[in-house]
Design a protein around this motif. Structure first.
Motif, mmCIF file in Angstrom:
data_model
loop_
_atom_site.group_PDB
_atom_site.id
_atom_site.type_symbol
_atom_site.label_atom_id
_atom_site.label_comp_id
_atom_site.label_asym_id
_atom_site.label_seq_id
_atom_site.Cartn_x
_atom_site.Cartn_y
_atom_site.Cartn_z
ATOM 1 N N PRO A 61 -2.176 -2.343 -18.110
ATOM 2 C CA PRO A 61 -2.109 -1.089 -18.069
ATOM 3 C C PRO A 61 -1.232 -0.412 -17.463
ATOM 4 O O PRO A 61 -0.834 -0.349 -15.729
ATOM 5 N N ASN A 62 -0.834 0.597 -17.452
ATOM 6 C CA ASN A 62 -0.138 1.997 -16.875
ATOM 7 C C ASN A 62 -1.427 2.076 -15.516
ATOM 8 O O ASN A 62 -1.938 1.699 -14.965
ATOM 9 N N GLY A 63 -0.189 1.806 -14.172
ATOM 10 C CA GLY A 63 -0.878 1.963 -12.948
ATOM 11 C C GLY A 63 -0.849 0.381 -11.998
ATOM 12 O O GLY A 63 -1.475 0.674 -10.916
ATOM 13 N N ALA A 64 -0.802 -0.624 -12.887
ATOM 14 C CA ALA A 64 -1.699 -1.665 -12.862
ATOM 15 C C ALA A 64 -0.781 -2.651 -11.939
ATOM 16 O O ALA A 64 -1.784 -2.901 -10.254
ATOM 17 N N GLY A 65 0.272 -1.700 -11.012
ATOM 18 C CA GLY A 65 0.957 -2.518 -10.187
ATOM 19 C C GLY A 65 2.366 -3.203 -10.278
ATOM 20 O O GLY A 65 3.322 -3.925 -9.719
ATOM 21 N N LYS A 66 3.272 -3.162 -11.713
ATOM 22 C CA LYS A 66 3.434 -4.170 -12.200
ATOM 23 C C LYS A 66 5.261 -3.809 -11.661
ATOM 24 O O LYS A 66 5.615 -4.340 -11.517
ATOM 25 N N SER A 67 5.483 -2.496 -11.959
ATOM 26 C CA SER A 67 6.742 -1.860 -11.384
ATOM 27 C C SER A 67 6.669 -2.344 -9.829
ATOM 28 O O SER A 67 7.851 -2.068 -9.251
ATOM 29 N N THR A 68 5.098 -2.446 -9.375
ATOM 30 C CA THR A 68 5.910 -1.872 -7.567
ATOM 31 C C THR A 68 6.469 -3.257 -7.166
ATOM 32 O O THR A 68 6.808 -3.779 -6.462
ATOM 33 N N THR A 69 5.244 -4.351 -7.968
ATOM 34 C CA THR A 69 5.812 -5.791 -7.978
ATOM 35 C C THR A 69 7.408 -5.912 -8.205
ATOM 36 O O THR A 69 7.842 -7.189 -7.722
ATOM 37 N N LYS B 179 0.360 -1.359 0.309
ATOM 38 C CA LYS B 179 0.013 -0.186 0.366
ATOM 39 C C LYS B 179 1.197 1.422 -0.248
ATOM 40 O O LYS B 179 2.096 1.094 0.874
ATOM 41 N N PHE B 180 0.735 2.313 -0.469
ATOM 42 C CA PHE B 180 1.166 3.706 -0.397
ATOM 43 C C PHE B 180 0.007 4.446 -0.071
ATOM 44 O O PHE B 180 -1.138 4.701 -0.984
ATOM 45 N N GLU B 181 -0.011 4.688 1.171
ATOM 46 C CA GLU B 181 -1.273 5.664 1.551
ATOM 47 C C GLU B 181 -2.197 4.816 1.875
ATOM 48 O O GLU B 181 -2.697 4.298 1.762
ATOM 49 N N ILE C 77 -3.841 0.882 -2.631
ATOM 50 C CA ILE C 77 -3.393 -0.404 -3.074
ATOM 51 C C ILE C 77 -2.453 -1.146 -4.230
ATOM 52 O O ILE C 77 -3.457 -1.221 -5.099
ATOM 53 N N ALA C 78 -1.510 -0.771 -3.928
ATOM 54 C CA ALA C 78 -0.893 -1.356 -5.581
ATOM 55 C C ALA C 78 -0.526 -3.016 -5.734
ATOM 56 O O ALA C 78 -0.537 -2.830 -6.844
ATOM 57 N N VAL C 79 -0.149 -2.951 -4.713
ATOM 58 C CA VAL C 79 -0.640 -4.731 -5.235
ATOM 59 C C VAL C 79 -1.137 -5.127 -4.163
ATOM 60 O O VAL C 79 -1.124 -5.153 -3.234
#
Ligand SMILES: Nc1ncnc2c1ncn2[C@@H]1O[C@H](COP(=O)(O)OP(=O)(O)O)[C@@H](O)[C@H]1O
Ligand SMILES: [Mg+2]
Lengths: 328, 251
Positions: A39-47, A14-16, A19-21
């Protein structure tokens, strides 16, 4: 049975309020090319950042090469290489200096460093530019240097986060060639993310991610079978004859459109078309194939398209930053 | 041992980068020269001599420390640039301990700000200060120690910063007061108690009190060991907190 090099279980970040992942779980076997599509913002980079110890999750566990990312981050870092979505080279060092720095940080034995750097630069066709300052290179060249750098310490697992984002189509194609070569030559396991549908095709398995959740996970072929299949339209003098022969196959839908057209729905047209020609070659006058894409899969799962917009966010941020710097 | 060599690798990068930025390196010469000659000659009339030495001689070590102070803060806070341009990720994801990263970054930055101090130091013969070889060597050692402490502070300030937005505020409310409360330009004797307390927790005060007696042969406020002790403890604590914050990175 192959060994899992990545094991992810109940992963939450979570970022504040975002819920990114959201409860992601999956395993990757040694030797696979595993893709994250969304898509962009799906949470791929965060994963990816969670997997390579740049970020720490709120819940769930990640094991890389058998090591826990929270309790043994050092071991994890030794096992992986990563090509980040955003640039991460030192612009004020030369290409070779960047690579040398990396090799030293990853404790590549001194006697191997020179030859590894040469080999890596050769693989990405950058041998000529070794002594150039990175800031004098084009975007595509920088990307190639980053790929060279990622392989330098011969990791068993390589993460590639949107390796072709922001590049022109020709350079994109080239980058995939380098990546393919890297895989065949080094046999690395690869974990990549992309929001370009066609690029995900090379993966052995794909996880489709949307709004932090993994909504499907399978081989590209199986994913496409979920939607139906490829549509093959044949012009022929004898549609009913062909249909009667094809109807024997259970996995195959076949429909007569008019007295010279027949439409067949196939799960894997690439393999089946040669067979069609073998059987009915003399009777086929024209053939048209519309292949199912992963885009169709995504639309079916979410009712939306994956937006094909470029990642401008970072560039804007850097611009603001430069502005601020001038004012300071 | 890998910890030490990792630090050296990181420090080497800082130095290569620093030496490549010639304009920054030599641009830093302007401020001390202006301060020394304009301010020094201007205020000489009001101060005459301080502690029995010529005012220009008195402030020379102070201006040396000033240059090192600003250079070191810049060096430490360059970690914000590393973050913005993505290179920090490359370092953080490498199998290198967070201590090695903090120490390496501090070491490299302090080598560069010592060099910036040297650019000021070379003026000493021109204003009539005489230094023996022993004094010169000691001065250099002090300069490096000062650089190390302040660069570590710069890293601590920057380690949680995501942009340079807070930098101006920090500069005006932390760095400038540290300079003015250091005794670099005038002795801090007849001041209210609260200022005196601020002075005593100000690392720059100990820096000045360390290097000025070495260069001018004056008696320091504190003993040399007290100064060294304070700076040593200061650097250790500051780096310790920076490493701790580094470990929290990504939570
Ligand atoms: N450091 C961060 N702070 C706050 N929100 C973030 C941060 N990083 C990512 N996010 C948010 O998390 C979500 C997932 O982002 P990301 O993993 O970058 O997506 P992708 O790589 O699939 O495009 C987005 O909504 C993004 O805004
Ligand atoms: Mg991304």
């Amino acid at each position: 049975m192959s060994k899992n090099i990545i094991e992810v279980c109940g992963l939450v970040k979570k970022f504040e309020s975002i819920i990114a992942v959201n409860k992601a779980g999956f395993n990757v076997e040694e030797g696979e090319i595993f893709g994250f599509l969304g898509p962009n913002g799906a949470g791929k980079s965060t994963t990816i950042k969670l997997l390579c110890t740049i970020l720490k999750q709120n819940e769930g566990s990640v094991h890389i090469n058998g090591y826990n990312t929270l309790s043994q981050p050092h071991r994890v870092r030794e096992s992986v290489g990563i090509i980040f979505q955003d640039p991460s080279l030192d612009n004020n060092l030369t290409v070779v200096e960047n690579l040398y720095f990396h090799a030293k940080l990853y404790h590549v034995p001194g006697r191997l460093i020179k030859e590894r750097i040469e080999e890596a630069l050769e693989l990405v066709d950058m041998s000529e530019r070794g002594n150039s300052l990175v800031r004098t290179l084009s975007g595509g060249m920088k990307r190639r240097v980053e790929i060279a750098r990622g392989m330098l310490h011969a990791p068993r697992l390589l993460f590639l986060d949107e390796p072709t984002i922001g590049l022109d189509p020709q350079t994109r194609k080239q980058v995939w060639e380098y990546i393919g070569e890297l895989r065949t030559k080094k046999g690395m396991t690869m974990f990549l993310t992309t929001h370009y549908m066609e690029e995900a095709e090379i993966c052995s398995r794909i996880a489709i991610m949307d709004q932090g959740r993994i909504i499907a996970l399978d081989t590209p072929g199986n994913l496409k079978r979920m939607v139906g299949g490829d549509v093959v339209t044949i012009k022929t003098g004898n549609p009913s004859g062909i249909k009667s022969q094809l109807d024997v196959n259970p996995g195959l839908q076949c429909e007569i459109i008019d007295n010279e057209t027949i439409r067949i729905i196939l799960s894997d047209s690439g393999k089946s078309i040669p067979t069609l020609f073998e059987k009915f070659g003399d009777e086929i006058r024209e053939i048209d194939v519309k292949k199912t894409t992963l885009e169709d899969v995504f639309i079916k799962l979410t009712g939306r398209k994956i937006r094909e917009e470029e990642g401008n966010a970072h560039r804007d941020r850097t611009k603001n930053f430069m502005k601020m710097r001038k004012e300071a | 041992m890998t910890g030490v060599s990792d630090s050296l690798v990181i420090a080497t990068r800082e130095v290569i980068r620093g030496l490549r930025e010639k304009s920054r390196l030599f641009g830093s010469i302007a401020r001390p020269v202006v301060w020394l000659f304009l301010l020094g000659t201007g205020l000489r009339g009001s101060f005459g001599g301080v502690a029995g030495v010529d005012y220009i001689h008195y402030i020379f070590p102070g201006i040396l420390v000033m240059n090192i102070l600003f250079a070191s803060i810049m060096a430490g806070t360059s970690i914000i640039w590393d973050r913005e341009f993505g290179f920090l990720k490359e370092i953080l994801v490498a199998p290198v301990s967070r201590i090695s990263i903090a120490v390496g970054k501090t070491l490299g930055g302090s080598i560069m700000s010592t060099i910036q101090g040297l650019i000021v130091l070379v003026f000493y013969p021109f204003i009539g200060i005489r230094l023996s070889i022993a004094q010169l060597t000691l001065t250099l050692c002090c300069m490096f120690l000062i650089s190390f402490c302040i660069t570590a502070l710069g890293i601590l300030i920057a380690v949680r910063m995501r942009s340079f937005e807070g930098f101006g505020v920090m500069n005006n409310f932390v760095v400038m007061p540290m300079f003015f409360l250091s005794g670099a330009m005038y002795p801090i004797n007849h001041v209210p108690v609260w200022i005196k307390i601020l002075t005593r927790v100000n690392p720059v005060y100990y820096c000045v009190d360390l290097v000025r007696p070495v260069m001018l042969g004056l008696t320091p406020d504190n003993s040399i060991w007290a100064n060294l002790g304070f700076l040593g403890v200061f650097a250790t604590i500051v780096l310790g907190i920076a490493v701790f914050l580094f470990r929290l990175e990504g939570s």
